[in-house]
Design an enzyme around this catalytic site. Structure first.
Site, PDB file in Angstrom:
ATOM      1  N   ARG A   1      -3.335  17.930   2.287  1.00  0.00           N
ATOM      2  CA  ARG A   1      -1.620  18.291   2.294  1.00  0.00           C
ATOM      3  C   ARG A   1      -1.159  18.220   0.792  1.00  0.00           C
ATOM      4  O   ARG A   1      -1.787  17.630  -0.066  1.00  0.00           O
ATOM      5  CB  ARG A   1      -0.945  17.503   3.178  1.00  0.00           C
ATOM      6  CG  ARG A   1      -0.914  15.789   2.662  1.00  0.00           C
ATOM      7  CD  ARG A   1       0.407  15.067   3.457  1.00  0.00           C
ATOM      8  NE  ARG A   1      -0.033  13.693   3.414  1.00  0.00           N
ATOM      9  CZ  ARG A   1       0.201  12.911   2.436  1.00  0.00           C
ATOM     10  NH1 ARG A   1       0.880  13.407   1.334  1.00  0.00           N
ATOM     11  NH2 ARG A   1      -0.056  11.539   2.377  1.00  0.00           N
TER      12      ARG A   1
ATOM     13  N   HIS B   1       0.737  -1.535  -0.126  1.00  0.00           N
ATOM     14  CA  HIS B   1       0.041  -0.104  -0.027  1.00  0.00           C
ATOM     15  C   HIS B   1       0.620   1.287   0.033  1.00  0.00           C
ATOM     16  O   HIS B   1       0.162   2.248   0.181  1.00  0.00           O
ATOM     17  CB  HIS B   1      -0.908  -0.144   1.180  1.00  0.00           C
ATOM     18  CG  HIS B   1      -1.846  -1.281   1.497  1.00  0.00           C
ATOM     19  ND1 HIS B   1      -2.779  -1.385   0.393  1.00  0.00           N
ATOM     20  CD2 HIS B   1      -1.872  -2.224   2.168  1.00  0.00           C
ATOM     21  CE1 HIS B   1      -3.442  -2.746   0.814  1.00  0.00           C
ATOM     22  NE2 HIS B   1      -2.831  -3.207   1.740  1.00  0.00           N
TER      23      HIS B   1
END
Length: 494
Positions: A291, A235
């Site tokens: 972000r 991941h």
């Protein structure tokens, strides 16, 4: 516009932000731990201040110390970059309390999107497609088993407060599910201080496609096109490209509209990313990163939008410099994350001293880095050395340029992921854009074999380099480094 910005980060992303500050005629402030005293970014900034102890909790995660430095230095804003405090809602609230602008979304938005259960509820209300799963925390094992039976196996267990794939576990039956819940709860508690987990349907071979969004304080929100991040390991993204090879104008509009809808529903401001899973013609909301992303350079290259400068201007109160019509995709870009890891030994981290360093260049090549010869990669932080980005008028040219750039890139003294990236660029399935999030696992044998071939080619090249450089006294250090590389490579082959 701000007068002075403190960068609450380190390495290549700190330099990237400082470059934007210089172009905007804004002074920059660097902070550094004892392990980063010799880092390039500390001297690139206009001012720099020590954090002391290199452990993350006492340095780059120390909210009180960072706020104090910002106040003492006279910084009127803080850019958190990515990682560390970039998605910490308490940090945002502390900045607000002390009259410092955090270059990013409001703390309340960070908090809402940081909780994966809450974020999925909000996306459902916004009308954004979401993967089938629970809309509340799993309270016990029995409840988890019932939910999985209703959804249908396979399922995936995730940490609600998590990110970056940390703690995710897949289950194909009840026995695996019980182990997955316990494991994820433990990892979540250790890493995030929150053991809350949830369950959702597991998509076998989805593509990971994300949209860069930007919103200002004046009600304007756009997307800056798409990226594909399907080449992952556990991941964790390894290679990204923009645009996605499967993207059409129609699909981009549909997914882009959903990304904007998601951002507007939560009154999102500044830069962020809406991530989707794409499977069999359908797409589903995965999460929102509040972000700037590691892979933002490939979006900058294909759209000609400086995302960091746009972040700073928006945070200072300016309107977006672009409308949706201004966003035009030109060509194709690929990014390889170069880490200090040994891809032939299960990607084990390899911190240490870089004994020789030569960066690639030429047409269509960008390198975001913060290292140099004799720089010591510390063991305390992420192992990233640099981000190598290439652009081409089409995907094939971008791949060919990446092959060339990787062949020019020389890093000695530590093992790196360069052989892995060379192997991927040669892989016929990658070249044909047959991608999904389990690509690396599915093609492991072929990738490993290709890496061995790459290693043999590198050995020959290093031997030639050694024989060429050996006579020169001024480059004796390079010769020694090459010899070390040869010994290490040969030992690995055994």
């Amino acid at each position: 516009m701000f007068e002075k910005i403190l960068i609450a980060n380190r390495g290549e992303i700190a330099i990237r932000i400082m470059r934007a500050c210089r172009e905007l005629d804004v002074k920059s402030v660097a902070i550094y731990s004892d392990a980063d005293k010799t880092s390039i970014y500390t001297n690139y900034a206009d001012e720099h201040y020590p954090l002391g102890d290199p452990s993350p909790s006492k340095s780059y995660l120390n909210i009180e110390k960072i706020i104090d430095i910002a106040i003492d230095s006279g910084a009127d804003a803080i850019h958190p970059g990515y990682g560390f405090l970039a998605e910490n809602s308490r940090f945002g609230k502390e900045c607000e309390k002390n009259g410092i602008t955090l270059i990013g979304p409001k703390g309340s938005v960070i908090e809402a999107m940081g909780d994966k259960i809450t974020s999925k509820k909000m996306m459902r209300k916004a009308g954004v497609p979401v993967v089938e799963g629970t809309d509340k925390a799993i309270s016990d094992i029995d409840q988890g088993v019932k939910i999985a039976d209703n959804i249908g196996y396979p399922v995936i267990v995730k940490a609600s407060a998590g990110g970056g794939g940390i703690g995710m576990r897949t289950a194909y039956d009840e026995e695996e599910l019980i182990k997955a819940i316990k494991s994820t709860q433990s990892v979540a508690s250790t890493n995030f201080g929150d053991s809350t987990v949830y369950i959702e349907k597991y998509l076998e071979k989805p593509r990971h496609i994300e949209f860069q969004i930007i919103g200002d304080e004046h009600g304007n929100t756009i997307h800056a096109a798409d990226r594909e991040c399907s080449i992952q390991r556990r991941h964790q993204k390894l290679i990204e490209e923009a645009p996605s090879p499967i993207m059409t104008k129609e699909l981009r509009k549909e997914m882009g509209d959903s990304a904007i809808k998601a951002a507007e529903h939560i009154n999102y401001t500044n830069a962020g990313t809406v991530e989707f899973l794409y499977n069999k013609g359908e797409y589903y909301f995965l999460e929102m990163n509040t972000r700037i992303q590691v892979e933002h350079p490939i979006t900058e290259i294909i759209t000609n939008i400086d995302l960091i400068k746009e972040q700073i201007k928006i945070a200072s109160g300016a309107e977006l410099s672009y409308t949706q019509k201004d966003v035009v995709v030109r060509g194709h870009a690929i990014e390889c994350r170069i880490n200090a890891e040994d891809p032939l030994s299960d990607f084990i981290p390899d911190p240490g001293k870089i004994t020789a360093y030569r960066s690639p260049g030429g047409p269509g090549v960008r390198l975001d880095s913060g290292v140099h010869t004799n720089y010591v990669i510390p063991p305390y932080y992420d192992s990233m050395i640099s981000k190598l980005i290439t652009w081409g008028k089409n995907r094939n040219e971008a791949i060919c340029r990446m092959k060339r750039a990787l062949s020019e890139y020389i890093i000695l003294g530590v093992e790196t992921t360069i052989p892995f990236h060379k192997a991927i660029m040669r892989n016929p399935y990658f070249q044909n854009a047959d991608l999904h999030t389990h690509f690396v696992d599915q093609h492991k044998k072929g990738i490993d074999d290709e890496m061995e071939q790459v290693r043999n080619e590198d050995l020959e090249r290093m031997n030639r380099l050694k024989s060429t450089f050996m006579p020169g006294k001024k480059i004796a250090a390079i010769s020694v480094a090459v010899g070390s590389y040869l010994n290490t490579a040969q030992n690995n082959k055994k």
